[in-house]
Write an enzyme that holds these catalytic residues in place. Structure first.
Site, short mmCIF file in Angstrom:
data_model
loop_
_atom_site.label_atom_id
_atom_site.label_comp_id
_atom_site.label_asym_id
_atom_site.label_seq_id
_atom_site.Cartn_x
_atom_site.Cartn_y
_atom_site.Cartn_z
CG ASP A 226 43.15 -12.57 -16.42
OD1 ASP A 226 41.97 -12.48 -16.04
OD2 ASP A 226 43.67 -11.78 -17.22
CD GLU B 247 36.73 -15.04 -16.98
OE1 GLU B 247 37.44 -15.20 -17.98
OE2 GLU B 247 37.12 -14.46 -15.97
CG ASP C 3 39.51 -6.30 -17.06
OD1 ASP C 3 40.41 -6.57 -16.23
OD2 ASP C 3 39.45 -6.83 -18.18
C1 GLC Z 1 42.51 -9.15 -18.34
C2 GLC Z 1 42.66 -9.04 -16.84
C3 GLC Z 1 43.61 -7.92 -16.52
C4 GLC Z 1 44.95 -8.17 -17.21
C5 GLC Z 1 44.74 -8.32 -18.69
C6 GLC Z 1 46.02 -8.72 -19.42
O1 GLC Z 1 41.86 -8.05 -18.85
O2 GLC Z 1 41.44 -8.87 -16.20
O3 GLC Z 1 43.79 -7.81 -15.13
O4 GLC Z 1 45.83 -7.14 -16.94
O5 GLC Z 1 43.77 -9.31 -18.97
O6 GLC Z 1 46.51 -9.91 -18.97
#
Ligand code: GLC
Length: 780
Positions: free
Chosen positions: A394, A397, A470
């Site tokens: 995650d 980017e 998200d």
């Molecule tokens: C980001 C991700 C989400 C995750 C959060 C905390 O917003 O897109 O899926 O739960 O970070 O790690």
């Protein structure tokens, strides 16, 4: 004029305002004096705008204007049959007036420039092509909006977008500057290989403008006879979707965040108590020691290894999140190693570039440097030695909590000994991180990896599944997920899903169950929600919702063998798993922009309910006969049908005559599947399938061992002749029983199997055969 081209080159540059008043002034680039025409390949040397064209094979022509800043991160030249270009299907011409044309041999002209090549004061380049207003546009990776992406300007810059995604949102987490169009002469694919900021503007009248901020306009033009053909060629170029382990296709549960190993075990046990299927449980950021990657919280997750083992004993994989931001902390081994090895992205001052993300002040590994990728790969021993084989990447980017939401454009990467600024390669960062992560599992666990990534670039399908980030718990977001996932599939990313139930906000129970019913058919089925919000585990809303959600998961487990075939096909041909209606019959004009229903493979048509308070909806059926599963009734396409589903079900149609490989109920894909089901849908005289199965975990390239089952039927007045053969020479199947579900309309017919009368309990090639007359809804 401040234009660099004008100062140091011999070509003439004419000032010309071609856009609206507030748009940058662009100047036409001229200077190619001789007409060049080629059907094989050639190069024009020019200081600023060298043009290289090359036929990579009979279907793919590369036209590169300018010099790419780095090697490609998307293209896999090894996969291409380049040397023997016999008779190229495309040729290109550059005329002295800077008009460039690419034409098909077989179909006539494909593309030509409308105004030529322009440059603006910032050095950005713009290439204008003729593009008819009625040509549809598909692909472009992860974008909101309609299925047909025409009439918009799309920009590519991997971005963490927490604000609600709307139709108007442009940049998201993934950048895949690839599109497919249908010109008047046929299908054409265009891939712009540039990992910096770039745009594809389809909003102009009868034109397309391709722009890059820096680097080259490096185009791969793909010709093909059909839409599947284009996807095949595009994935020859950028790689086929990886073949996932079977467990990755089951139901996955996540939330931000399960907060202790006890809670994790409790959640999994609740799944088992409710008799609900589950293959993977996700650990979001709170499992870590103050968000240090490659660590567990010493208190709440002290018993992490035992937790992972406990979950495995319940048939569940643990999938931890691994973000790229490394906490700046002198006492932290990952930071220490990275500093010692000089592994972090640098600022202009040559010190590691620092920014703030979950762990506070952080630094980011420079995955562009191979040594760094190897270091990162090997750090995963930490998890793999505990029995973990799935990872969630995650914030890659990469996301930074600053104004521009990412690393500075002028931060520095080291690529093959050269220094490159971040802005030139930004979009490839997530791809390289996922590749390093996937390699950790192949190399250190010798198994098929499962990596889920938020960010990516063209080629991400080789190493990771993608979720759409998200989203929110709203009907709008449920609806939006369909065109997004369809276009990801049309961009090579077959393995994708959206957070079921919605990540932010609280889902109403009705929305939640409708989303679970739809999510059954996402290639990737994960329920995830944010911190501090209403729980979204399948039982969270009480009855009748638990029962409905459970049924959706049961259906997922029933279709796993069918789904696995689709993943295998995707892995071999690049074919999407979740397919737009226009995929199978693009001649049906009505389907050109249809995205409120879709096909899962060739046989299943899914028409989700996407409004509150609806128990039925209109479904468009393509030509031919279809079985309405809910009503167990054959209906005729093409045309609209009103499909009733109740609250418990989702409108779903099966193509008449199909043979669907299905599984009996299980709680995990790891539970032995001792019975294979083949469901025959009435409505055709004959059909056959080839079903291949394997252990679902070995790395395909190494073993490539599978069982092959071939089954067919032929119908006549009073007899059904079946043919079955099984080849288990390479791999012995888990299933020893084959249950064949026949349409009840066949009850009066005699059945033969391989020419012999078929009585119940027959044995063919060591496989016991059981015949039942099942209505599809019972097995599905
Ligand atoms: C980001 C991700 C989400 C995750 C959060 C905390 O917003 O897109 O899926 O739960 O970070 O790690």
């Amino acid at each position: 004029m401040s234009n660099a081209v004008n100062q140091s080159s011999s070509i003439s540059v004419q000032p010309e305002i071609v856009l609206a008043n507030n748009a940058p002034i662009q100047r036409r680039v001229e200077g190619y004096r001789t007409e060049i025409s080629s059907s094989l390949g050639s190069r024009i040397d020019h200081e600023h705008f060298p043009i290289v064209t090359r036929h990579l094979n009979n279907a793919i022509l590369r036209v590169c204007i300018g010099t790419p800043s780095t090697k490609s991160f998307a293209i896999q030249y090894d996969n291409l049959n380049t040397p023997e270009v016999q008779q190229a299907s495309m040729e290109w011409t550059w005329r002295p007036n800077a008009h460039w044309q690419v034409g098909y041999h077989r179909h006539g002209t494909g593309f030509s420039t409308s105004r030529g090549l322009y440059t603006d004061d910032s050095g950005a380049q713009h290439l204008y092509l003729n593009f008819e207003n009625h040509w549809p546009v598909y692909g472009l990776g992860e974008k909101t909006g309609e299925l047909n992406k025409k009439n918009r300007r799309w920009s590519f810059w991997n971005s963490d977008v927490f604000a609600p995604h709307t139709e108007a949102t442009d940049e998201l987490y993934q950048s895949i500057p690839f599109f497919i169009t249908k010109t008047d002469q046929g299908w054409l694919g265009v891939f712009l290989d540039n990992p910096g900021r770039c745009t594809l503007d389809f909003s102009l009248n009868a034109e397309l403008c391709i722009s890059v901020n820096n680097g080259a306009i490096d185009l791969y033009l793909i010709s093909g006879e059909s839409l599947p053909d284009i996807l095949k060629h595009y994935t020859d170029l950028t790689g086929k979707p990886f073949l996932p382990p079977k467990w990755a296709l089951g139901y996955h549960q996540s939330r931000h965040s399960y907060q202790s190993s006890e809670e994790v075990i409790q959640v999994v046990e609740q799944f088992r108590q409710h008799g609900i299927g589950l293959d993977a449980l996700y650990l979001d950021i709170m499992y870590m020691d103050e968000y240090r990657v490659f660590s567990f919280d010493p208190k709440q997750f002290q018993k992490a290894p035992a937790m992972v083992e406990k979950l495995r004993s319940l048939g569940v994989h643990t999938v931890p999140i691994v973000d790229p931001g490394v906490k700046v902390d002198d006492q932290y081994r990952v930071y220490q190693q990275g500093l010692a090895g000089d592994y972090f992205i640098k600022g202009q001052d040559q010190n590691p570039w620092q920014g703030i993300v979950w762990p506070g002040v952080s630094v980011w590994p420079d995955f562009f440097n191979q040594e760094v990728s190897h270091w990162w790969r090997d750090l995963h021993h930490f998890y793999i030695d505990m029995g973990i084989q799935g990872f969630w990447n995650d914030m890659n980017e990469p996301a930074v909590f600053n104004e521009q939401k990412t690393i500075d454009d002028n931060a520095l990467h080291y690529i093959d000994g050269e220094t490159i600024e971040h802005g030139q390669v930004h979009n490839a960062y997530g791809l390289l991180m996922s590749e390093a992560t996937a390699q950790a599992v192949t190399e250190h666990a010798n198994q098929r990896p499962f990596v889920l990534t938020r960010a990516g670039y063209a080629g991400i399908q080789r190493s990771a599944a993608v979720w759409t980030g998200d989203n929110r718990s709203s009907w709008e977001h449920l609806r939006m997920s369909i065109p997004m996932l369809l276009n990801l599939g049309l961009s090579g990313v077959a393995f994708a899903g959206a957070d079921i139930g919605g990540f932010m906000d609280n889902a109403q129970p009705e929305l939640f169950v409708r989303w679970m019913q739809l999510g059954t058919f996402y290639p990737f089925m994960r329920n995830h929600c944010s911190i501090g919000l209403q729980s979204q585990e399948p039982w969270s809303f009480g009855e009748p919702w638990t029962k409905i959600a459970t049924r959706a998961i049961q259906r997922r487990y029933a279709i796993l063998p069918y789904l696995y075939q689709l993943f295998r096909d995707a892995n071999e041909t690049g074919t999407p798993i979740m397919r737009a209606m226009m995929w199978h019959d693009p001649s049906e004009v009505i389907t050109e922009n249809m995205a409120d229903q879709f096909m899962l493979g060739q046989a299943m048509l899914v028409a989700p309910i996407m409004e509150p308070g609806q128990l039925a909806r209109a479904v468009w059926l393509p030509k031919g006969q279809w079985l309405n599963v809910h009503e167990d009734k054959l209906v005729m396409g093409s045309g609209y049908q009103l499909a009733h589903a109740g609250l418990e079900d989702i409108p779903m149609f099966l193509r008449a005559g199909s043979i669907l490989p299905l599984a009996p109920p299980r709680l995990s894909s790891e539970a032995p599947m001792t019975v294979l089901r083949l469901l025959i849908i009435e409505g055709k005289e004959s059909n056959r399938i080839l079903f291949r199965d394997d252990d679902g975990i070995s790395i395909a390239k190494q073993s490539h061992k599978y069982v092959r089952l071939s089954f067919g039927y032929q119908l006549s007045q009073d007899i059904v002749e079946c043919h079955l053969s099984i080849d288990q020479s390479q791999f012995k199947a888990q299933w020893s029983v084959l249950e064949i579900g026949l349409p009840s309309a066949w009850k009066k017919r005699k059945m033969t199997m391989n020419g012999v009368d078929l009585l119940n309990d027959a044995i063919v090639d060591g496989l016991s055969i059981k015949i039942t007359f099942a209505t599809p809804a019972i097995w599905l």
